[in-house]
Design an enzyme around this catalytic site. Structure first.
Site, mmCIF file in Angstrom:
data_model
loop_
_atom_site.group_PDB
_atom_site.id
_atom_site.type_symbol
_atom_site.label_atom_id
_atom_site.label_comp_id
_atom_site.label_asym_id
_atom_site.label_seq_id
_atom_site.Cartn_x
_atom_site.Cartn_y
_atom_site.Cartn_z
ATOM 1 N N ALA A 195 -5.746 10.655 7.698
ATOM 2 C CA ALA A 195 -4.358 10.695 7.228
ATOM 3 C C ALA A 195 -3.381 10.946 8.376
ATOM 4 C CB ALA A 195 -4.209 11.783 6.165
ATOM 5 N N GLN A 196 -3.755 11.847 9.293
ATOM 6 C CA GLN A 196 -2.858 12.190 10.403
ATOM 7 C C GLN A 196 -2.419 10.954 11.184
ATOM 8 O OE1 GLN A 196 -1.108 14.655 11.527
ATOM 9 N NE2 GLN A 196 -1.701 15.787 9.688
ATOM 10 N N ASP A 225 -5.580 3.251 8.079
ATOM 11 C CA ASP A 225 -7.000 2.906 8.199
ATOM 12 C C ASP A 225 -7.226 1.431 8.501
ATOM 13 O OD1 ASP A 225 -7.350 5.509 7.584
ATOM 14 O OD2 ASP A 225 -8.283 5.219 5.620
ATOM 15 N N GLY A 254 0.810 -1.204 0.000
ATOM 16 C CA GLY A 254 0.000 0.000 0.000
ATOM 17 C C GLY A 254 0.850 1.263 0.000
ATOM 18 N N GLU A 258 -18.359 17.962 2.242
ATOM 19 C CA GLU A 258 -17.573 18.747 1.283
ATOM 20 C C GLU A 258 -18.086 18.536 -0.142
ATOM 21 O OE1 GLU A 258 -13.472 19.493 3.549
ATOM 22 O OE2 GLU A 258 -13.431 17.630 2.389
#
Lengths: 433, 433
Positions: free
Chosen positions: B326-327, B308, B19, B178
């Protein structure tokens, strides 16, 4: 068959333009303030800038930078109706066209569907070679090349690995020459860095041309110089080379040993897109429609053909028809626009503004009326002319940044294998397959 | 099954990273000057910037602007081997992974395959809805929306036309919010100009959320404000709305009338990508792999999961596991990099730098540690943070230009339906279908 919906019968005469390329788009805009209702059809919802396809294929530019949404062009234009549709048939008796989204009556029909790749009847080549006459084909070519490098990485057999790296381009016209040059620079500056595990000295880029020179139709000096530039970039240029067949890994040649490659790019010829329903006798060389000096198709007053589709012999300087280039298409469109708007019609005379071709950075050739030069200044001129020809200020800006970037960094960063899968729900999308 | 070719056995211990997302990429770079041989696998040849997928879907950005060629990242890095491959199976006994391009022995295996869309077992929804968990899916969404508008143009039945225009988004998390905001602005500023023949007052954008607020996990103030922003942009926000089924044109709801739409966007949940071969007992909630504070997968010393995929309960402040953002992925990757390089291992503690979400121009919410604000400044902060997070100076520049352009012109010019057809010759490309 039902009519194309939501196009009003408002008493105005209807001009149907098939094709949103250089010719069709120019004409549609020329009819902005006309007495006509204009219907523009294209199988894509965008106008594509053909001269830079090769940079999309070589990962130098993104598709979006050289294509422009047709709807945006006509935002301000009243009574024009753009539809994403493919022309299936013309019924010249009833004055009706049939498309995949319905049929439509026309008072005037303008055929501007351009040209497509000509495989001269060789099905093997058609199935195994990569064409480059549309934006999607250019993207496919990019994906094919990048995919083959990935396959080469995982290949243990040296011979197969070589043929995965090799690229053979057939056709020494501007497309073939510019493509060969761009690939050669990619091989020189980028690929060794991206694929340190591959040996690119093994990679061979070959350009095959059937005639005895590249850039046929250009000046002697330009042809010679272009060939020299290509060889300087380590491209193998073979003149008088005839391709007989291609099975996906071997290019069969007339009177020469076969070439091993998994990537054969076919830029060897074009033929006009065919229009079912048009009479036999209207078709001329290369499937082009024979037109008079007013671009009226032989046998019709209300059907016109412009651009790559049209074959006009009435223009004294071009007894065999005009070259199939954007300049001719746009000049014909402009004239037809005037003729449709005015009572007295003018015949078409092509004013050649010259030809340019670029091989690589600082390497280009320019044949201008009464002025020929090659090298750095020809290259700068090429950049300028193409930049200015691109539709849309932002596209221009983006292209400029990309060019400046790769010029100074010797690197493009668009080497992406992106393949949207088609949604079965999205009818239009499927049709483009 | 043969081994992946051209990866030398050079005595070094081999770390295989599956990944190339935020976690995998960060780790591969962290191991730059390590004692290991690093093998990175991803099914794409590029790293994708998930937070901006929704702008690709709404034609605000090009895919290339938010993706970055992985090979370019590692040009300078010795003894790293990147391969485009899909992980089929892990043989934990033999310490071997099987992929579509061959098998490979590992000393350490790091699973960083991220999460995918969770349809909670509803096949109708899986088949008829549009997901948005990858770049290609984002492009598909764009194509679906634009295609439906073209179909609406040619639709005579008023009801069908409405449902071709309507868009329903399921899931009130950042993605849904969004996306809904971006679509609402498209409807407001662009679509009426592009499609003067369509009546966009008929178009309805609905956001359905199962819980009692949007942006669950954000502060109360931010949730409320985000909802208010959406409604200001004329988005219908429905809380406590449960979707039962979708057949491609009708959204069935629990205790409410069905909604008519041809575009259902599913952003309602994710599950970790599954890794065949990993033992049952290692799998936790949402298919995530249970890891200890060193991100070691339950039952293994040499198999890790980060991002994740990982479910860590050892972090005091996050007893139910960390948010899948992401963090977390990047912080876990950084720590694992250190741990692999050093003798004494450190446990993972997540430092939350805060959350941002944007609804539209000048409309965003920011939850920072000890500081919460909404509106223009949150929006500017959002722009800045995301711009800086994008990989590659040129991408940053291109994104900035696109943003500035649409901010001042109220217009994006990327409304293109581009669909490369797959070359059967290009194996890799096919696999991505």
């Amino acid at each position: 068959m039902k009519n194309i919906a939501n196009i009003p019968d408002n008493g105005k005469q209807r001009v149907v333009i098939a094709g949103g390329g250089f010719a069709g788009l120019k004409l549609a805009r020329a009819l902005k303030k006309s007495r006509f209702q204009v219907v523009l059809l294209d199988k894509n919802n965008y106008h594509q800038f053909q001269p830079l396809f090769y940079q999309v294929a070589t990962a130098g530019l993104e598709p979006s930078a050289i294509s422009f949404p047709l709807r945006k062009v006509f935002q301000e234009q009243p009574d024009i109706h753009f539809r994403v549709a493919t022309l299936d048939r013309v019924d010249t008796e009833k004055q009706v066209i049939r498309t995949d989204i319905g049929s439509l009556h026309y008072d005037y029909l303008v055929l501007a569907l351009g040209a497509t790749t000509n495989y001269f009847g060789n099905d093997n080549i058609r199935q195994n070679a990569v064409p480059m006459k549309s934006l999607t084909e250019a993207i496919d070519l990019r994906n094919t090349i990048l995919s083959n490098f990935e396959l080469a990485l995982n290949e243990t057999d040296a011979e197969t690995r070589k043929s995965l790296l090799n690229i053979v381009i057939v056709g020494g016209g501007p497309t073939g020459v510019e493509l060969a040059g761009a690939l050669a620079e990619m091989k020189k500056y980028i690929l060794p860095k991206d694929y340190p595990e591959l040996d690119f000295n093994q990679m061979k880029i070959s350009l095959l041309e059937a005639s005895d020179k590249v850039l046929n139709g250009y000046s002697e000096a330009s042809s010679r110089k272009a060939k020299a530039y290509l060889e300087k970039l380590d491209v193998e240029v073979r003149l008088k080379a005839m391709v007989k067949d291609y099975d996906g890994s071997q290019v069969m040649l007339e009177g020469a040993d076969p070439l091993e490659t998994h990537t054969l790019i076919w830029a060897a010829g074009v033929k006009a897109n065919s229009v079912p329903g048009m009479p036999e006798e209207a078709a001329g060389r290369g499937g082009r429609l024979v037109v008079n000096e007013f671009t009226q198709v032989k046998g019709f007053d209300n059907i016109f053909a412009i651009g790559d589709m049209a074959l006009m012999t009435a223009d004294k300087k071009y007894p065999n028809g005009h070259p199939q280039v954007a300049q001719v298409a746009m000049q014909q469109a402009a004239l037809l626009g005037k003729n449709l708007n005015s009572e007295k019609k003018k015949g078409f005379r092509y004013t050649d503004k010259g030809s340019l071709a670029t091989v690589g950075r600082n390497l280009a050739v320019a044949d201008l009326p009464g002025l020929r030069f090659q090298g750095f200044f020809a290259w700068v001129l090429w950049l300028f002319v193409h930049l200015m020809a691109i539709l849309g200020v932002k596209n221009r800006l983006i292209v400029f940044i990309n060019w400046a970037w790769s010029y100074f960094t010797y690197d493009q960063s668009l080497r992406l294998l992106i393949n949207p899968k088609r949604k079965s729900s999205a009818k239009l999308v499927e049709e483009e397959v």
